[in-house]
Design an enzyme around this catalytic site. Sequence first.
Site, PDB file in Angstrom:
ATOM      1  N   HIS A 117      52.421  31.017  38.402  1.00  0.00           N
ATOM      2  CA  HIS A 117      51.760  31.113  39.705  1.00  0.00           C
ATOM      3  C   HIS A 117      52.772  30.951  40.837  1.00  0.00           C
ATOM      4  O   HIS A 117      53.539  29.990  40.870  1.00  0.00           O
ATOM      5  CB  HIS A 117      50.697  30.013  39.804  1.00  0.00           C
ATOM      6  CG  HIS A 117      50.185  29.764  41.192  1.00  0.00           C
ATOM      7  ND1 HIS A 117      50.560  28.671  41.944  1.00  0.00           N
ATOM      8  CD2 HIS A 117      49.334  30.475  41.966  1.00  0.00           C
ATOM      9  CE1 HIS A 117      49.953  28.712  43.115  1.00  0.00           C
ATOM     10  NE2 HIS A 117      49.207  29.791  43.165  1.00  0.00           N
TER      11      HIS A 117
ATOM     12  N   GLU B 296      41.351  35.020  36.296  1.00  0.00           N
ATOM     13  CA  GLU B 296      42.130  33.840  36.658  1.00  0.00           C
ATOM     14  C   GLU B 296      41.283  32.773  37.337  1.00  0.00           C
ATOM     15  O   GLU B 296      40.459  33.081  38.203  1.00  0.00           O
ATOM     16  CB  GLU B 296      43.271  34.276  37.573  1.00  0.00           C
ATOM     17  CG  GLU B 296      44.188  33.165  38.045  1.00  0.00           C
ATOM     18  CD  GLU B 296      45.365  33.701  38.846  1.00  0.00           C
ATOM     19  OE1 GLU B 296      45.864  32.967  39.711  1.00  0.00           O
ATOM     20  OE2 GLU B 296      45.770  34.861  38.618  1.00  0.00           O
TER      21      GLU B 296
ATOM     22  N   ASP C 226      41.241  37.031  40.482  1.00  0.00           N
ATOM     23  CA  ASP C 226      41.374  35.582  40.655  1.00  0.00           C
ATOM     24  C   ASP C 226      40.163  35.072  41.426  1.00  0.00           C
ATOM     25  O   ASP C 226      39.918  35.487  42.565  1.00  0.00           O
ATOM     26  CB  ASP C 226      42.667  35.297  41.426  1.00  0.00           C
ATOM     27  CG  ASP C 226      42.958  33.814  41.577  1.00  0.00           C
ATOM     28  OD1 ASP C 226      42.151  32.991  41.107  1.00  0.00           O
ATOM     29  OD2 ASP C 226      44.003  33.482  42.171  1.00  0.00           O
TER      30      ASP C 226
ATOM     31  N   GLU D  14      47.513  27.026  37.614  1.00  0.00           N
ATOM     32  CA  GLU D  14      48.085  26.673  38.909  1.00  0.00           C
ATOM     33  C   GLU D  14      47.558  25.358  39.448  1.00  0.00           C
ATOM     34  O   GLU D  14      48.173  24.753  40.330  1.00  0.00           O
ATOM     35  CB  GLU D  14      47.852  27.782  39.927  1.00  0.00           C
ATOM     36  CG  GLU D  14      46.412  27.943  40.374  1.00  0.00           C
ATOM     37  CD  GLU D  14      46.246  29.014  41.436  1.00  0.00           C
ATOM     38  OE1 GLU D  14      46.132  28.644  42.622  1.00  0.00           O
ATOM     39  OE2 GLU D  14      46.235  30.194  41.076  1.00  0.00           O
TER      40      GLU D  14
ATOM     41  N   ASP E 101      52.972  26.398  37.079  1.00  0.00           N
ATOM     42  CA  ASP E 101      53.669  26.463  38.358  1.00  0.00           C
ATOM     43  C   ASP E 101      54.758  25.397  38.353  1.00  0.00           C
ATOM     44  O   ASP E 101      54.476  24.213  38.168  1.00  0.00           O
ATOM     45  CB  ASP E 101      52.652  26.214  39.485  1.00  0.00           C
ATOM     46  CG  ASP E 101      53.242  26.272  40.876  1.00  0.00           C
ATOM     47  OD1 ASP E 101      54.318  25.692  41.098  1.00  0.00           O
ATOM     48  OD2 ASP E 101      52.614  26.878  41.765  1.00  0.00           O
TER      49      ASP E 101
ATOM     50  N   LYS F 299      41.386  39.329  44.726  1.00  0.00           N
ATOM     51  CA  LYS F 299      40.599  38.109  44.818  1.00  0.00           C
ATOM     52  C   LYS F 299      39.111  38.443  44.711  1.00  0.00           C
ATOM     53  O   LYS F 299      38.634  39.408  45.317  1.00  0.00           O
ATOM     54  CB  LYS F 299      40.868  37.408  46.144  1.00  0.00           C
ATOM     55  CG  LYS F 299      42.310  36.941  46.322  1.00  0.00           C
ATOM     56  CD  LYS F 299      42.666  35.808  45.382  1.00  0.00           C
ATOM     57  CE  LYS F 299      44.068  35.298  45.627  1.00  0.00           C
ATOM     58  NZ  LYS F 299      44.400  34.092  44.834  1.00  0.00           N
TER      59      LYS F 299
END
Length: 370
Positions: free
Chosen positions: A299, A223, A197, A249, A272, A168
């Site tokens: 996701h 992402e 992400d 997502e 997703d 992250k």
Amino acid sequence: MATITRVEIKMIDLVPKITRTDAIQSFVSQETPIVIIHDSDGAVGTGYTYTIGTGGPAVVSLLERTLAPALIGKDPTRFEQLWRDLLFQTHATAVGAITSLALAAIDTALWDLNCRKNGLPLWKAAGGVRDKMRLYTTEGGWMYFTEDELVENALAAKEKGFKGSKIKIGSEYLVQDRRRLTKVREAVGDDYEIMVDANQNYDIAQAIRAARMLDELNIAWFEEPMPADDIAAHVELARRSHVPIAVGESMYSQSQFKDYMQLGAASIVQVDVARIGGITPWLKVAHTAECFNIAVCPHFLMELHLPLICAVPNAKWLEYIPQLDGVTKSQMQVVDGHGIPSREPGLGIDWDWDVISKLELVHHDVRKAA
């Protein structure tokens, strides 16, 4: 012809085993509505959906009051027609998260029921392209981990056979993320993928700067760099970035994915199954992406996405975040860093109903009126 005679609706709250924190949120709750559909032949199918944090009761209310009653007396084998009829019945609230999440619970239950009646596992019923998929893990890359912990977690994942880790990003200063990622890259080497992400935390200027840094570190994909509803910004970023842009997502309709792909705003789609509204629309997005030569890397929901990505040719990765371990009798099979889909008919999820009954927050039973 068999017809739907009963729809059960439950909801449980799956508390994550570890804290999950990214650039914009931290969640300790995962409300999970479950739908169980019965038909007049005695067949049963179970589906589910989820929210990160709150919102589950709203999904349950839509299921109980509107969608489940509309299923009674209908032919469960006509899931495409049922999905479309339910969508139009709720078109005043679509496109939107609550409607899509509710539709997903029903649609996955219908696929489970039909797969079970036909004696096929989902990955074969939906296409059967492959019988395993490589895994990357997100569990060791949450925002609160220190640089040393990120390194330790990535090395442990590599040792276990995982093929990549997601980290992250979205720190206050870009140099902080650079340090975190550089330490991990130096530790794992070049033969291990690192995904990042940002959880929609950047504006376009920040995202362009971040993309340059990520390219230097050979990052596999960038992402959710910016808010998902800003397609123009993603078009501009994709034009400037050498790192593949991944989105999906936070998108809730096939048309949203179509626009991204048509405009060249992303080169990886992370559709997703819960947020798109079920297996029926998920497969359409995946096959549309194939037409654009775009990879599918879904996701979350690894237990449900595993059979789906084994059913389509353009899937590349499965995200490893355990979700159902505490409410199933068997866990997803992992061999040498690959997920192996179940050979059992249906979705391949072996629910532990005794545990679920103890965790139930709500339970509704919709039947044909006497």
